[in-house]
Design an enzyme around this catalytic site. Structure first.
Site, short mmCIF file in Angstrom:
data_model
loop_
_atom_site.label_atom_id
_atom_site.label_comp_id
_atom_site.label_asym_id
_atom_site.label_seq_id
_atom_site.Cartn_x
_atom_site.Cartn_y
_atom_site.Cartn_z
N VAL A 66 136.71 22.38 79.22
CA VAL A 66 135.49 21.77 79.78
C VAL A 66 134.47 21.39 78.71
CG1 VAL A 66 135.73 22.91 82.03
CG2 VAL A 66 134.35 24.01 80.24
N TYR A 156 123.92 33.92 77.40
CA TYR A 156 124.55 33.91 78.73
C TYR A 156 123.49 33.77 79.82
CZ TYR A 156 127.55 35.29 82.63
OH TYR A 156 128.25 35.30 83.82
N ALA A 158 120.45 32.54 79.60
CA ALA A 158 119.84 31.19 79.56
C ALA A 158 120.82 30.16 80.11
CB ALA A 158 119.45 30.84 78.12
N LYS A 160 123.11 30.55 82.40
CA LYS A 160 123.23 30.64 83.85
C LYS A 160 121.94 30.18 84.55
CE LYS A 160 127.50 31.84 84.08
NZ LYS A 160 128.52 30.95 84.66
N1 LIG Z 1 132.89 38.72 86.80
C1 LIG Z 1 131.59 38.83 87.01
O1 LIG Z 1 131.05 39.93 87.19
C2 LIG Z 1 130.73 37.58 87.04
C3 LIG Z 1 129.41 37.70 87.47
C4 LIG Z 1 128.60 36.58 87.52
C5 LIG Z 1 129.10 35.36 87.16
N2 LIG Z 1 130.38 35.25 86.72
C6 LIG Z 1 130.84 33.92 86.34
O2 LIG Z 1 132.04 33.63 87.03
C7 LIG Z 1 132.84 32.74 86.25
C8 LIG Z 1 134.23 33.32 86.14
O3 LIG Z 1 134.15 34.56 85.46
P1 LIG Z 1 135.32 35.65 85.48
O4 LIG Z 1 134.67 36.96 85.67
O5 LIG Z 1 136.38 35.21 86.39
O6 LIG Z 1 135.78 35.55 83.94
P2 LIG Z 1 137.22 35.48 83.28
O7 LIG Z 1 138.20 36.31 84.02
O8 LIG Z 1 136.98 35.74 81.83
O9 LIG Z 1 137.65 33.95 83.47
C9 LIG Z 1 136.99 32.92 82.81
C10 LIG Z 1 137.75 31.63 83.05
O10 LIG Z 1 137.07 30.56 82.39
C11 LIG Z 1 138.03 29.78 81.70
N3 LIG Z 1 137.43 29.11 80.56
C12 LIG Z 1 136.72 29.65 79.55
N4 LIG Z 1 136.38 28.70 78.65
C13 LIG Z 1 136.90 27.53 79.12
C14 LIG Z 1 136.92 26.20 78.64
N5 LIG Z 1 136.32 25.86 77.48
N6 LIG Z 1 137.53 25.26 79.37
C15 LIG Z 1 138.14 25.57 80.54
N7 LIG Z 1 138.18 26.81 81.04
C16 LIG Z 1 137.57 27.79 80.32
C17 LIG Z 1 139.12 30.76 81.29
O11 LIG Z 1 140.37 30.09 81.16
P3 LIG Z 1 141.10 29.70 79.79
O12 LIG Z 1 140.76 30.74 78.77
O13 LIG Z 1 142.55 29.66 80.17
O14 LIG Z 1 140.58 28.34 79.45
C18 LIG Z 1 139.17 31.67 82.53
O15 LIG Z 1 140.04 31.12 83.49
C19 LIG Z 1 132.11 32.57 84.92
O16 LIG Z 1 131.36 31.39 84.93
C20 LIG Z 1 131.21 33.78 84.87
O17 LIG Z 1 130.08 33.57 84.05
C21 LIG Z 1 131.21 36.33 86.66
#
Ligand SMILES: NC(=O)c1ccc[n+]([C@@H]2O[C@H](COP(=O)([O-])OP(=O)(O)OC[C@H]3O[C@@H](n4cnc5c(N)ncnc54)[C@H](OP(=O)(O)O)[C@@H]3O)[C@@H](O)[C@H]2O)c1
Length: 246
Positions: A66, A156, A158, A160
């Site tokens: 992305v 992070y 900032a 979000k």
């Molecule tokens: N888990 C929580 O507690 C939590 C809370 C609040 C918000 N969030 C948000 O929820 C979203 C998902 O988080 P998660 O917890 O599921 O994290 P995760 O398990 O680390 O997954 C992150 C995903 O983002 C992808 N990604 C990272 N950089 C990328 C890039 N440059 N291009 C395309 N894909 C990319 C990774 O895929 P690849 O490495 O294969 O590209 C992976 O599939 C994030 O935006 C995170 O900030 C999570």
């Protein structure tokens, strides 16, 4: 009537190779949508696509970084299909302590979490507009974007905050073309990004699973459920924003 039915809809999910994105793909497929699962790790995406197909759903994988606008434009436009739903979920969290040299990390977080959302939204909204699709775009923000702050996570937090504000600020332009844009702000959810959290610091007393976002996701994805909802952010955090102690 099932107001969460997504039959005949196509949904693009970024960051689908892990955690929340993986679950979003499964849920959208189970609701009847054809899912385009996007991320950089294609082997993981193919694993996900196989399991969705085995469960009777429809899905395909898309290699996508992305951060790269030219690639985003080429890959998504090259799909040559309508996109009704877009989940901007790809994100990274890297510590950026202020008293250390963190320029690269700060830039990386912004490139993925903010510019990535902007690039994908620009391309997808363009397709929705051209094809006169009543689309739904859902940005995955975080409680760190507004009510909860974390030490050493200034980039992070900032990023979000930017995602939440970007969501609201696009309502006017997108509404003219019947495209809705909303956000979900999760608290702590068990994924590779957030593998542990002291549940004593979560008012509801447990750490959420990715499936705890199913309801918010389907509600915002479905025009039948939320056609009057745009510019909103649904917080799903077990009360951490208001009562949690770190
Ligand atoms: N888990 C929580 O507690 C939590 C809370 C609040 C918000 N969030 C948000 O929820 C979203 C998902 O988080 P998660 O917890 O599921 O994290 P995760 O398990 O680390 O997954 C992150 C995903 O983002 C992808 N990604 C990272 N950089 C990328 C890039 N440059 N291009 C395309 N894909 C990319 C990774 O895929 P690849 O490495 O294969 O590209 C992976 O599939 C994030 O935006 C995170 O900030 C999570």
């Amino acid at each position: 009537m099932n107001i969460f039915d997504l039959s005949d809809k196509t949904a693009l999910v970024t960051g689908a190779s892990s955690g929340l994105g993986w679950r979003f793909c499964e849920v959208l497929a189970a609701a009847g949508a054809h899912v385009i699962a996007a991320a950089r790790r294609v082997d993981k995406l193919n694993e996900l696509v196989s399991s969705i197909k085995q469960a009777g759903g429809s899905a395909e994988s898309l290699k996508l970084d992305v951060r790269n606008f030219e690639q985003v434009k080429k890959q998504i436009s090259g799909l040559n299909q309508h996109i009704d739903i877009c989940i901007n979920n790809a994100g990274i969290a890297i510590d950026t302590p202020i008293f250390e040299d963190n320029q690269n990390n700060f830039e990386s977080v912004m490139q993925t979490n903010v510019l990535g959302v902007w690039y994908v939204t620009q391309v997808v909204a363009g397709i929705m507009k051209d094809q006169k699709i009543d689309g739904s775009i859902i940005n995955i923000s975080s409680i760190y974007g507004h009510s909860r702050l974390e030490e050493k996570q200034s980039a992070y937090c900032a990023s979000k905050a930017a995602v939440s504000q970007l969501t609201k600020s696009l309502v006017g332009e997108l509404s003219k073309f019947s495209i809705r844009i909303n956000a979900i702000a999760p608290g702590a959810i068990l994924t590779p990004m957030t593998p542990k959290w002291d549940h004593n610091n979560i008012p509801v007393g447990f750490l959420a699973e990715p499936s705890d976002l199913d309801g918010a996701l389907l509600f915002l994805a479905s025009n039948k459920a939320s056609r009057y909802v745009t510019g909103s952010c649904i917080t799903v955090d077990g009360g951490i924003s208001w009562g949690g102690i770190e």
